[in-house]
Design a protein around this motif. Structure first.
Motif, PDB file in Angstrom:
ATOM      1  N   LEU A  86       0.433  -9.819  47.730  1.00  0.00           N
ATOM      2  CA  LEU A  86       1.110  -9.318  46.758  1.00  0.00           C
ATOM      3  C   LEU A  86       1.570  -9.909  45.486  1.00  0.00           C
ATOM      4  O   LEU A  86       2.268 -10.647  45.723  1.00  0.00           O
ATOM      5  CB  LEU A  86       2.364  -8.392  47.218  1.00  0.00           C
ATOM      6  CG  LEU A  86       3.084  -7.473  46.234  1.00  0.00           C
ATOM      7  CD1 LEU A  86       2.657  -6.162  45.956  1.00  0.00           C
ATOM      8  CD2 LEU A  86       4.619  -7.206  46.840  1.00  0.00           C
ATOM      9  N   ILE A  87       0.760  -9.761  44.218  1.00  0.00           N
ATOM     10  CA  ILE A  87       1.239 -10.440  43.146  1.00  0.00           C
ATOM     11  C   ILE A  87       2.808 -10.313  42.775  1.00  0.00           C
ATOM     12  O   ILE A  87       2.880  -8.928  42.574  1.00  0.00           O
ATOM     13  CB  ILE A  87       0.258 -10.201  42.023  1.00  0.00           C
ATOM     14  CG1 ILE A  87      -1.140 -10.792  42.456  1.00  0.00           C
ATOM     15  CG2 ILE A  87       0.658 -10.958  40.797  1.00  0.00           C
ATOM     16  CD1 ILE A  87      -1.296 -12.198  42.556  1.00  0.00           C
ATOM     17  N   GLY A  88       3.202 -11.217  42.540  1.00  0.00           N
ATOM     18  CA  GLY A  88       4.893 -11.184  42.225  1.00  0.00           C
ATOM     19  C   GLY A  88       5.953 -11.450  43.346  1.00  0.00           C
ATOM     20  O   GLY A  88       7.050 -10.824  42.812  1.00  0.00           O
ATOM     21  N   THR A  89       5.545 -12.043  44.054  1.00  0.00           N
ATOM     22  CA  THR A  89       6.759 -12.188  45.204  1.00  0.00           C
ATOM     23  C   THR A  89       7.573 -13.538  45.070  1.00  0.00           C
ATOM     24  O   THR A  89       8.446 -13.545  45.710  1.00  0.00           O
ATOM     25  CB  THR A  89       5.794 -12.467  46.625  1.00  0.00           C
ATOM     26  OG1 THR A  89       4.862 -13.515  46.497  1.00  0.00           O
ATOM     27  CG2 THR A  89       5.367 -11.242  47.028  1.00  0.00           C
ATOM     28  N   ALA A  90       7.089 -14.288  44.005  1.00  0.00           N
ATOM     29  CA  ALA A  90       7.827 -15.537  43.446  1.00  0.00           C
ATOM     30  C   ALA A  90       8.663 -15.177  42.329  1.00  0.00           C
ATOM     31  O   ALA A  90       8.236 -14.343  41.542  1.00  0.00           O
ATOM     32  CB  ALA A  90       7.008 -16.721  43.278  1.00  0.00           C
ATOM     33  N   GLU A  91      10.039 -15.688  42.192  1.00  0.00           N
ATOM     34  CA  GLU A  91      10.685 -15.610  40.948  1.00  0.00           C
ATOM     35  C   GLU A  91      10.201 -16.241  39.863  1.00  0.00           C
ATOM     36  O   GLU A  91       9.298 -16.993  39.754  1.00  0.00           O
ATOM     37  CB  GLU A  91      12.103 -15.827  41.195  1.00  0.00           C
ATOM     38  CG  GLU A  91      12.795 -15.322  42.332  1.00  0.00           C
ATOM     39  CD  GLU A  91      14.157 -15.748  42.740  1.00  0.00           C
ATOM     40  OE1 GLU A  91      14.756 -16.648  41.878  1.00  0.00           O
ATOM     41  OE2 GLU A  91      14.853 -15.230  43.727  1.00  0.00           O
ATOM     42  N   GLY A  92      10.523 -15.604  38.791  1.00  0.00           N
ATOM     43  CA  GLY A  92      10.175 -16.275  37.474  1.00  0.00           C
ATOM     44  C   GLY A  92       9.325 -15.786  36.886  1.00  0.00           C
ATOM     45  O   GLY A  92       8.576 -16.541  35.744  1.00  0.00           O
ATOM     46  N   ASN A  93       8.462 -14.710  36.927  1.00  0.00           N
ATOM     47  CA  ASN A  93       7.376 -13.947  36.345  1.00  0.00           C
ATOM     48  C   ASN A  93       7.666 -12.508  35.867  1.00  0.00           C
ATOM     49  O   ASN A  93       8.415 -11.897  36.725  1.00  0.00           O
ATOM     50  CB  ASN A  93       5.955 -14.356  36.964  1.00  0.00           C
ATOM     51  CG  ASN A  93       6.143 -13.787  38.457  1.00  0.00           C
ATOM     52  OD1 ASN A  93       5.867 -12.614  38.438  1.00  0.00           O
ATOM     53  ND2 ASN A  93       6.284 -14.657  39.220  1.00  0.00           N
ATOM     54  N   HIS A 244       1.714 -21.119  44.477  1.00  0.00           N
ATOM     55  CA  HIS A 244       3.151 -21.089  44.193  1.00  0.00           C
ATOM     56  C   HIS A 244       3.959 -19.955  44.906  1.00  0.00           C
ATOM     57  O   HIS A 244       5.046 -19.686  44.560  1.00  0.00           O
ATOM     58  CB  HIS A 244       3.152 -20.763  42.429  1.00  0.00           C
ATOM     59  CG  HIS A 244       2.446 -21.846  41.883  1.00  0.00           C
ATOM     60  ND1 HIS A 244       3.109 -22.923  41.687  1.00  0.00           N
ATOM     61  CD2 HIS A 244       1.485 -21.685  40.769  1.00  0.00           C
ATOM     62  CE1 HIS A 244       2.568 -23.697  40.997  1.00  0.00           C
ATOM     63  NE2 HIS A 244       1.595 -23.038  40.116  1.00  0.00           N
ATOM     64  N   GLY A 245       3.453 -19.147  45.913  1.00  0.00           N
ATOM     65  CA  GLY A 245       4.300 -18.372  46.595  1.00  0.00           C
ATOM     66  C   GLY A 245       4.385 -17.059  45.863  1.00  0.00           C
ATOM     67  O   GLY A 245       5.270 -16.343  46.158  1.00  0.00           O
ATOM     68  N   ASN A 246       3.460 -16.862  45.020  1.00  0.00           N
ATOM     69  CA  ASN A 246       3.379 -15.540  44.087  1.00  0.00           C
ATOM     70  C   ASN A 246       2.649 -14.556  44.607  1.00  0.00           C
ATOM     71  O   ASN A 246       2.236 -13.804  43.844  1.00  0.00           O
ATOM     72  CB  ASN A 246       3.181 -15.798  42.632  1.00  0.00           C
ATOM     73  CG  ASN A 246       3.953 -14.964  41.848  1.00  0.00           C
ATOM     74  OD1 ASN A 246       5.017 -14.585  41.807  1.00  0.00           O
ATOM     75  ND2 ASN A 246       3.161 -14.589  40.795  1.00  0.00           N
ATOM     76  N   ALA A 247       2.084 -14.647  45.823  1.00  0.00           N
ATOM     77  CA  ALA A 247       0.879 -13.956  46.466  1.00  0.00           C
ATOM     78  C   ALA A 247       1.161 -13.648  47.900  1.00  0.00           C
ATOM     79  O   ALA A 247       0.211 -13.946  48.561  1.00  0.00           O
ATOM     80  CB  ALA A 247      -0.551 -14.218  45.922  1.00  0.00           C
ATOM     81  N   GLY A 248       2.658 -13.423  48.280  1.00  0.00           N
ATOM     82  CA  GLY A 248       2.833 -13.370  49.702  1.00  0.00           C
ATOM     83  C   GLY A 248       2.715 -12.071  50.103  1.00  0.00           C
ATOM     84  O   GLY A 248       2.404 -11.050  49.472  1.00  0.00           O
ATOM     85  N   PHE A 249       3.250 -11.940  51.259  1.00  0.00           N
ATOM     86  CA  PHE A 249       3.351 -10.743  52.065  1.00  0.00           C
ATOM     87  C   PHE A 249       4.711 -10.316  52.370  1.00  0.00           C
ATOM     88  O   PHE A 249       5.520 -11.094  53.062  1.00  0.00           O
ATOM     89  CB  PHE A 249       2.672 -10.761  53.511  1.00  0.00           C
ATOM     90  CG  PHE A 249       2.503  -9.388  54.077  1.00  0.00           C
ATOM     91  CD1 PHE A 249       1.304  -8.798  54.072  1.00  0.00           C
ATOM     92  CD2 PHE A 249       3.385  -8.961  54.976  1.00  0.00           C
ATOM     93  CE1 PHE A 249       1.140  -7.642  54.539  1.00  0.00           C
ATOM     94  CE2 PHE A 249       3.250  -8.066  55.601  1.00  0.00           C
ATOM     95  CZ  PHE A 249       2.248  -7.103  55.437  1.00  0.00           C
ATOM     96  N   PRO A 250       5.382  -9.268  51.782  1.00  0.00           N
ATOM     97  CA  PRO A 250       6.773  -9.021  52.014  1.00  0.00           C
ATOM     98  C   PRO A 250       7.088  -8.219  53.339  1.00  0.00           C
ATOM     99  O   PRO A 250       6.090  -7.486  53.830  1.00  0.00           O
ATOM    100  CB  PRO A 250       6.878  -7.713  50.824  1.00  0.00           C
ATOM    101  CG  PRO A 250       5.553  -7.161  50.642  1.00  0.00           C
ATOM    102  CD  PRO A 250       4.648  -8.124  50.787  1.00  0.00           C
TER     103      PRO A 250
END
Length: 571
Positions: A86-93, A244-250
């Motif tokens: 999932l794109i958007g799992t890291a903060e700051g974007n 960057h941890g921005n495509a993780g699994f929630p």
């Protein structure tokens, strides 16, 4: 209308008394918006509508939210269908901001992986696509020193993409301010050649440069299976995001994501009705004024947003009356053209007593020999993807048990014809899938022999039945195709409207292309355009819900098709 109050954080957030069955709205109340479909786009449209002070009602034919972003259950197992990353799992974007506004990640942990995917050749050799470019480069060079120039070129570009943040999901293209456009240019211009070169180079052409035959195939399968026609750019973008941890699994997975957005929407005072199938959009003097449900009930609104299947919307709900060159190109010429839609998939979920082999990658693409490939009914490629779903998040298997998800691209027509003409043969092909998956896993992991409890198979025909997606496609139009270019104009130039029809918008993957963040952003864009038209301020704010996620939030899960291998063998 400019004085319409928006739902505020911490407020009661209750919509005014409903009057959906009245042709005229209650005087002094905000505009009414009907949303067709409770996928991520529809729920997002409803949520942003409420944040901006509109009254919204989401209509969903199924009993669950999410559309393709869903799950079902069997014997205590949860079969999570959609999210792989999932794109958007890291903060700051901007992608993360959208999810925070929609409450999608409220109270959740995120699982990140060091590798994107592993590809195993027919001879047992392995290619591991580490997200770390240094580790990836060393691994690939060890596998094939002769391919050093191409390996180093890919990893060099991956390092460059890791320094770029470009997630344009907050503002509809036609409404971007000069400042927003300049900020985008400041990001893109310094890396213009990097973007242009990788967007213009098909992955097939790049992969064919490798001398090692396994690398030639493996690079095509970084995204688990070969989407065919993608350029190199999305591979670099997604691997850089994962680094960057921005495509993780929630936590909670696909249905968990949909349930969280549903909770956010209803918490804002939005209304949702399940088992509410829209039969047609009600049009008067070339303006949408409501919808007619199956059974004959009519609901009225000042605006209608369809976040449903595109072909169903254009030709079914509107009877093909509102089209133009772009719509005709998509739905008359490209819709059934080979290679235009993202393929459908066959999913086989496997319930296993006990744990899974230690050390295996969370996701592996196995390249199959001719004999194995021939055993996959309707298969489009000689490969199968095996994902260890128990390692993605908690709650997918009963305690002491594990669940595996096996998938392959498949021909929708093959399954749809079977189901329509011969249900017995349809079930038999499902049994063949289950038998192959069982044998294949026991061959790869001898230690699980005798511990496989069940195999549950969903075909592309299943996807079509429960989501309405044309040909069972899981992501609609294929990205980086001619359809992608046309869709961009639908969003940017046409403002997600249809020629000659007022009071109506389209949202979702059939407008903004596939991917959950893109679908959610189209719901945001649709409301931004509507607010601009009505002269209302568009408002968005982050959810303040801090309640920890737990599997009970999934609610009651259905059993799709009521079929699995254990039941079939027991007959």
């Amino acid at each position: 209308m400019a004085g319409v109050p928006a739902a505020r954080p911490g407020a009661a957030a209750q919509a005014p008394a409903t009057d959906w069955e009245s042709r005229e709205p209650t005087p002094g109340t905000p505009p009414r918006v009907l949303v067709i479909g409770a996928g991520l786009a529809g729920l997002a449209a409803g949520s942003y509508g409420r944040m901006s002070g509109l009254r919204t009602l989401v209509l969903e034919k199924h009993v669950l939210p999410g559309g393709c972003c869903t799950a079902w259950s069997r014997e205590g197992y949860v079969f999570d269908y959609c999210i792989e990353w999932l794109i958007g799992t890291a903060e700051g974007n901007e992608a993360h901001q959208v999810w925070r506004e929609l409450g999608a990640l409220d109270g959740k942990s995120v699982t990140n992986f060091e590798l994107f995917n592993k590809v195993v050749g027919r001879d047992g050799r392995e290619v591991v696509f580490w997200n770390d470019p240094d580790r990836l480069e060393a691994h690939l060079l060890e596998l094939s020193p002769a391919d050093a120039p191409h390996i180093r070129a890919y990893c060099r570009d991956l390092r460059r993409f890791q320094k770029i943040e470009l997630y344009p999901f907050l503002t509809a293209p036609a409404l971007k301010t000069l400042g927003e456009k300049l900020r985008t240019l400041r990001t893109v211009l310094p890396a213009f050649r990097l973007f242009w070169r990788n967007a213009a180079t098909p992955m097939h052409a790049f992969a064919d440069k490798f001398q090692d035959p396994l690398l030639r195939t493996a690079f095509r399968n970084i995204f688990f299976q070969d989407p065919e026609g993608f350029p190199v750019l999305p591979y670099l973008f997604n691997m850089a995001s994962a680094y960057h941890g921005n495509a993780g699994f929630p936590q909670g997975g696909s249905l968990g994501l949909a349930r969280s957005v549903e909770e956010r929407y209803t918490g804002l005072g939005g209304e949702i009705r399940y088992r509410a199938r829209v039969e047609r959009v009600l049009v008067e003097d070339d303006r949408a004024i409501g919808v007619v449900l199956r059974g004959g009930k009519t609901l009225y609104a000042e605006h209608v947003i369809s976040a449903a299947d595109g072909d169903t919307t254009i030709k079914g709900l509107l009877g093909g009356r509102y089209t133009g060159p772009r719509i005709d190109k998509l739905y008359e010429e490209l819709l059934d053209q080979e290679g235009t839609l993202f393929p459908a998939v066959v999913s086989a979920f496997v319930g296993i007593e006990g744990g899974l082999p230690e050390g295996d990658a969370h996701s592996t693409t196995y390249l199959l020999d001719e004999q194995d490939a021939a055993r996959l009914p309707g298969g489009l490629q000689s490969s199968i993807v095996v994902q260890l779903r128990s390692r993605y998040a908690d709650g997918f298997a009963p305690e002491g048990k594990s669940v595996v998800h096996c998938t392959y691209f498949s021909d929708y027509g093959y399954w749809a014809d079977l189901r329509a003409k011969d249900r017995r043969a349809y079930r038999a092909r499902k049994s063949e899938v289950a038998a192959f998956v069982r044998e294949f896993l026991e061959r790869k992991w001898p230690e699980v022999a005798g511990r496989i409890e069940l195999v549950d198979v969903a075909s592309p025909a299943t996807t079509r039945r429960y989501t309405g997606n044309h040909k069972g496609s899981i992501l609609a139009w294929k990205a980086f195709s001619e359809a992608d270019d046309i869709s961009a104009k639908l969003v940017g130039k046409d403002r997600m409207r249809l020629p000659g029809l007022a009071g109506f918008s389209m949202a979702g993957q059939w407008v903004g292309m596939g991917g959950l963040i893109r679908a959610a952003s189209t719901g945001r864009f649709a409301v931004q355009y509507l607010c601009d038209e009505l002269g209302l301020p568009f408002r968005a704010f982050e959810s303040e819900n801090t309640e920890p996620w737990h599997p009970g939030k999934l609610g009651s899960l259905p059993q799709l098709d009521r079929w699995n291998e254990r039941e079939e063998r027991g007959r």
